[in-house]
Design an enzyme around this catalytic site. Structure first.
Site, PDB file in Angstrom:
ATOM      1  N   ASN A  53      25.232 -49.083  28.412  1.00 24.65           N
ATOM      2  CA  ASN A  53      26.058 -48.728  26.834  1.00 24.65           C
ATOM      3  C   ASN A  53      25.418 -47.888  26.522  1.00 24.65           C
ATOM      4  O   ASN A  53      26.254 -47.001  25.620  1.00 24.65           O
ATOM      5  CB  ASN A  53      26.311 -50.081  26.642  1.00 24.65           C
ATOM      6  CG  ASN A  53      27.213 -50.111  26.818  1.00 24.65           C
ATOM      7  OD1 ASN A  53      28.691 -50.194  26.259  1.00 24.65           O
ATOM      8  ND2 ASN A  53      27.406 -51.775  27.483  1.00 24.65           N
ATOM      9  N   ASP A  74      26.455 -64.020  17.110  1.00 30.56           N
ATOM     10  CA  ASP A  74      27.820 -63.794  17.722  1.00 30.56           C
ATOM     11  C   ASP A  74      28.721 -64.486  16.433  1.00 30.56           C
ATOM     12  O   ASP A  74      30.097 -64.541  16.573  1.00 30.56           O
ATOM     13  CB  ASP A  74      28.394 -64.329  18.516  1.00 30.56           C
ATOM     14  CG  ASP A  74      27.536 -63.772  20.097  1.00 30.56           C
ATOM     15  OD1 ASP A  74      27.129 -64.690  20.675  1.00 30.56           O
ATOM     16  OD2 ASP A  74      27.153 -62.608  19.223  1.00 30.56           O
ATOM     17  N   GLY A 108      21.993 -50.805  30.916  1.00 27.28           N
ATOM     18  CA  GLY A 108      21.661 -49.514  30.206  1.00 27.28           C
ATOM     19  C   GLY A 108      23.029 -48.991  29.422  1.00 27.28           C
ATOM     20  O   GLY A 108      22.697 -46.934  29.915  1.00 27.28           O
ATOM     21  N   GLU A 165      33.988 -51.716  27.584  1.00 21.65           N
ATOM     22  CA  GLU A 165      32.809 -51.467  26.853  1.00 21.65           C
ATOM     23  C   GLU A 165      32.387 -49.959  26.832  1.00 21.65           C
ATOM     24  O   GLU A 165      32.832 -49.347  26.066  1.00 21.65           O
ATOM     25  CB  GLU A 165      31.960 -52.023  26.819  1.00 21.65           C
ATOM     26  CG  GLU A 165      32.066 -53.305  27.291  1.00 21.65           C
ATOM     27  CD  GLU A 165      30.126 -54.493  27.808  1.00 21.65           C
ATOM     28  OE1 GLU A 165      29.519 -53.770  28.464  1.00 21.65           O
ATOM     29  OE2 GLU A 165      30.192 -55.648  27.354  1.00 21.65           O
ATOM     30  N   HIS A 210      29.526 -57.464  22.054  1.00 19.74           N
ATOM     31  CA  HIS A 210      29.864 -59.221  22.882  1.00 19.74           C
ATOM     32  C   HIS A 210      30.662 -59.291  24.233  1.00 19.74           C
ATOM     33  O   HIS A 210      31.778 -58.802  24.326  1.00 19.74           O
ATOM     34  CB  HIS A 210      29.867 -60.460  22.408  1.00 19.74           C
ATOM     35  CG  HIS A 210      29.936 -61.277  22.845  1.00 19.74           C
ATOM     36  ND1 HIS A 210      28.460 -62.078  23.197  1.00 19.74           N
ATOM     37  CD2 HIS A 210      30.817 -62.339  23.679  1.00 19.74           C
ATOM     38  CE1 HIS A 210      29.101 -63.114  23.914  1.00 19.74           C
ATOM     39  NE2 HIS A 210      30.340 -63.683  23.849  1.00 19.74           N
ATOM     40  N   ILE A 215      18.442 -61.378  16.844  1.00 18.19           N
ATOM     41  CA  ILE A 215      17.710 -59.970  15.836  1.00 18.19           C
ATOM     42  C   ILE A 215      16.618 -61.695  14.486  1.00 18.19           C
ATOM     43  O   ILE A 215      17.910 -61.731  14.570  1.00 18.19           O
ATOM     44  CB  ILE A 215      18.519 -59.110  14.786  1.00 18.19           C
ATOM     45  CG1 ILE A 215      18.944 -58.297  16.613  1.00 18.19           C
ATOM     46  CG2 ILE A 215      17.907 -58.423  14.279  1.00 18.19           C
ATOM     47  CD1 ILE A 215      17.986 -57.472  17.527  1.00 18.19           C
ATOM     48  N   ASN A 243      26.897 -55.406  17.612  1.00 14.55           N
ATOM     49  CA  ASN A 243      26.546 -55.387  19.000  1.00 14.55           C
ATOM     50  C   ASN A 243      28.103 -55.698  19.185  1.00 14.55           C
ATOM     51  O   ASN A 243      28.532 -55.703  18.684  1.00 14.55           O
ATOM     52  CB  ASN A 243      26.375 -57.194  18.301  1.00 14.55           C
ATOM     53  CG  ASN A 243      25.711 -57.353  19.783  1.00 14.55           C
ATOM     54  OD1 ASN A 243      25.395 -57.672  20.745  1.00 14.55           O
ATOM     55  ND2 ASN A 243      26.821 -59.068  20.046  1.00 14.55           N
TER      56      ASN A 243
HETATM   57  N1  LIG Z   1      20.684 -62.514  14.995  1.00 16.96           N
HETATM   58  C1  LIG Z   1      21.436 -61.607  15.416  1.00 16.96           C
HETATM   59  N2  LIG Z   1      21.184 -61.649  16.892  1.00 16.96           N
HETATM   60  C2  LIG Z   1      21.562 -61.521  17.922  1.00 16.96           C
HETATM   61  C3  LIG Z   1      23.101 -61.376  18.439  1.00 16.96           C
HETATM   62  C4  LIG Z   1      23.311 -61.702  16.760  1.00 16.96           C
HETATM   63  O1  LIG Z   1      24.814 -62.145  16.923  1.00 16.96           O
HETATM   64  N3  LIG Z   1      22.844 -62.069  15.871  1.00 16.96           N
HETATM   65  N4  LIG Z   1      23.104 -60.548  19.188  1.00 16.96           N
HETATM   66  C5  LIG Z   1      22.552 -61.040  20.007  1.00 16.96           C
HETATM   67  C6  LIG Z   1      23.478 -60.389  21.474  1.00 16.96           C
HETATM   68  N5  LIG Z   1      24.710 -61.656  22.280  1.00 16.96           N
HETATM   69  C7  LIG Z   1      26.002 -61.910  22.311  1.00 16.96           C
HETATM   70  O2  LIG Z   1      25.767 -60.712  21.978  1.00 16.96           O
HETATM   71  C8  LIG Z   1      23.478 -62.616  23.325  1.00 16.96           C
HETATM   72  C9  LIG Z   1      22.099 -62.193  23.344  1.00 16.96           C
HETATM   73  C10 LIG Z   1      21.436 -63.415  23.830  1.00 16.96           C
HETATM   74  C11 LIG Z   1      21.666 -64.340  24.048  1.00 16.96           C
HETATM   75  C12 LIG Z   1      20.432 -65.445  24.339  1.00 16.96           C
HETATM   76  O3  LIG Z   1      20.928 -66.914  24.464  1.00 16.96           O
HETATM   77  N6  LIG Z   1      19.015 -65.224  24.871  1.00 16.96           N
HETATM   78  C13 LIG Z   1      18.316 -66.209  25.317  1.00 16.96           C
HETATM   79  C14 LIG Z   1      17.035 -65.215  25.565  1.00 16.96           C
HETATM   80  C15 LIG Z   1      17.479 -64.510  26.691  1.00 16.96           C
HETATM   81  C16 LIG Z   1      16.383 -64.000  26.818  1.00 16.96           C
HETATM   82  O4  LIG Z   1      14.857 -63.772  26.178  1.00 16.96           O
HETATM   83  O5  LIG Z   1      15.927 -62.782  28.524  1.00 16.96           O
HETATM   84  C17 LIG Z   1      17.667 -67.000  23.846  1.00 16.96           C
HETATM   85  O6  LIG Z   1      18.311 -67.143  22.657  1.00 16.96           O
HETATM   86  O7  LIG Z   1      17.388 -68.280  24.949  1.00 16.96           O
HETATM   87  C18 LIG Z   1      22.688 -65.029  22.516  1.00 16.96           C
HETATM   88  C19 LIG Z   1      23.353 -64.041  22.408  1.00 16.96           C
HETATM   89  C20 LIG Z   1      21.581 -59.964  20.245  1.00 16.96           C
HETATM   90  N7  LIG Z   1      20.453 -60.415  18.805  1.00 16.96           N
HETATM   91  N1  LIG Z   2      25.696 -61.572  24.670  1.00 18.67           N
HETATM   92  C1  LIG Z   2      24.890 -60.437  24.924  1.00 18.67           C
HETATM   93  C2  LIG Z   2      25.791 -59.171  26.493  1.00 18.67           C
HETATM   94  O1  LIG Z   2      25.844 -60.482  27.049  1.00 18.67           O
HETATM   95  N2  LIG Z   2      25.468 -58.264  25.936  1.00 18.67           N
HETATM   96  C3  LIG Z   2      26.198 -57.410  27.696  1.00 18.67           C
HETATM   97  O2  LIG Z   2      25.388 -57.477  28.208  1.00 18.67           O
HETATM   98  C4  LIG Z   2      25.571 -56.272  29.398  1.00 18.67           C
HETATM   99  C5  LIG Z   2      24.713 -55.465  28.977  1.00 18.67           C
HETATM  100  O3  LIG Z   2      24.672 -53.655  29.760  1.00 18.67           O
HETATM  101  P1  LIG Z   2      24.089 -52.743  29.598  1.00 18.67           P
HETATM  102  O4  LIG Z   2      23.114 -53.004  29.999  1.00 18.67           O
HETATM  103  O5  LIG Z   2      24.647 -51.917  31.396  1.00 18.67           O
HETATM  104  O6  LIG Z   2      24.673 -51.684  29.012  1.00 18.67           O
HETATM  105  C6  LIG Z   2      27.112 -55.703  28.313  1.00 18.67           C
HETATM  106  O7  LIG Z   2      28.062 -56.236  29.248  1.00 18.67           O
HETATM  107  C7  LIG Z   2      26.578 -56.864  27.233  1.00 18.67           C
HETATM  108  O8  LIG Z   2      28.113 -56.850  26.968  1.00 18.67           O
END
Ligand SMILES: Nc1nc2c(c(=O)[nH]1)N[C@@H](CN(C=O)c1ccc(C(=O)N[C@@H](CCC(=O)O)C(=O)O)cc1)CN2
Ligand SMILES: NCC(=O)N[C@@H]1O[C@H](COP(=O)([O-])[O-])[C@@H](O)[C@H]1O
Length: 188
Positions: free
Chosen positions: A15, A145, A13, A173, A104, A88, A102
């Site tokens: 961010n 992404d 948390g 960030e 990344h 999402i 988002n």
């Molecule tokens: N529809 C969208 N949903 C989300 C996006 C997006 O761009 N479009 N961004 C992600 C955030 N993210 C990267 O920035 C990201 C987060 C998680 C994963 C991932 O591989 N998750 C795993 C599950 C992990 C878990 O349950 O702990 C998975 O899907 O197998 C990839 C990218 C947030 N949502």
């Molecule tokens: N692909 C999604 C991803 O990796 N997001 C990353 O998770 C961290 C959350 O930190 P926080 O909980 O301390 O904000 C952050 O570094 C963010 O960029």
């Protein structure tokens, strides 16, 4: 029109804390709530410290319309993914078209997609001997992404370990994410 933000997070948390602090005295843009899929998410504590409503929903509830219903009821205008690790749903993406942002922790389009989150990203950047990394702030569409990139910021990572890369990226960030959110909402 006033903007009401829902912050979605799955982790520590930092961010969420930073975004709450950034908008604390802003009358035009307010943080309405924090929502997580993890009952132990650090983000919950930061919300409670500031008397911001916080909710925990299961993965199923993120996908069955429960979270979307809550957001509608509360009049949320924008959704901010601040370290949120679930996909999402198309229904949420459609309802909040061009209003979900988002962050990344890498320079997309590289090092993005399924599996690319947290230290997985920094380990991959390290293994590939990249000289630079950074952050990407983008709109969210139905894929991981692939949404429109709003901003990117770079940092040199020569000789850094994955942990040092993570630290430098996190600094970016903290420095840039809230301002990009504010600028985007103000301009759209
Ligand atoms: N529809 C969208 N949903 C989300 C996006 C997006 O761009 N479009 N961004 C992600 C955030 N993210 C990267 O920035 C990201 C987060 C998680 C994963 C991932 O591989 N998750 C795993 C599950 C992990 C878990 O349950 O702990 C998975 O899907 O197998 C990839 C990218 C947030 N949502
Ligand atoms: N692909 C999604 C991803 O990796 N997001 C990353 O998770 C961290 C959350 O930190 P926080 O909980 O301390 O904000 C952050 O570094 C963010 O960029």
């Amino acid at each position: 029109m006033k903007a009401k933000l829902a912050l979605l997070a799955s982790g520590t948390g930092t961010n969420v804390r930073n975004i709450i602090a950034h908008f604390e005295n802003n009358d035009a843009i307010t943080v309405d709530c924090v929502i997580t899929n993890k009952s132990d998410a650090g983000a919950l504590n930061f919300a409670l410290e500031k008397d911001i409503d916080a909710f925990v929903f299961s993965k199923a509830e993120f996908n069955d319309g429960s979270v979307l219903e809550l957001l509608k009821e509360r009049g949320v205008t924008h959704v901010i993914l601040a370290g949120f690790l679930l996909m999402i749903s198309p229904a949420l993406v459609d309802h909040f078209k061009d209003r979900i942002l988002n962050i990344h922790p890498a320079l997309l389009p590289n090092y993005g997609g399924k599996g690319m989150y947290g230290m997985n990203v920094h380990n991959a950047v390290y293994e590939n001997k990249e000289s630079k990394s950074g952050i990407t702030i983008h709109l969210v569409n139905e894929e991981y992404d692939k949404g429109k990139i709003l901003a990117q910021f770079e940092v040199d990572i020569e000789g850094c370990s994955p942990e040092e890369i993570s630290s430098r990226v996190r600094d970016l960030e903290q420095q840039y994410f809230p301002g990009v959110i504010e600028d985007y909402i103000t301009a759209n």
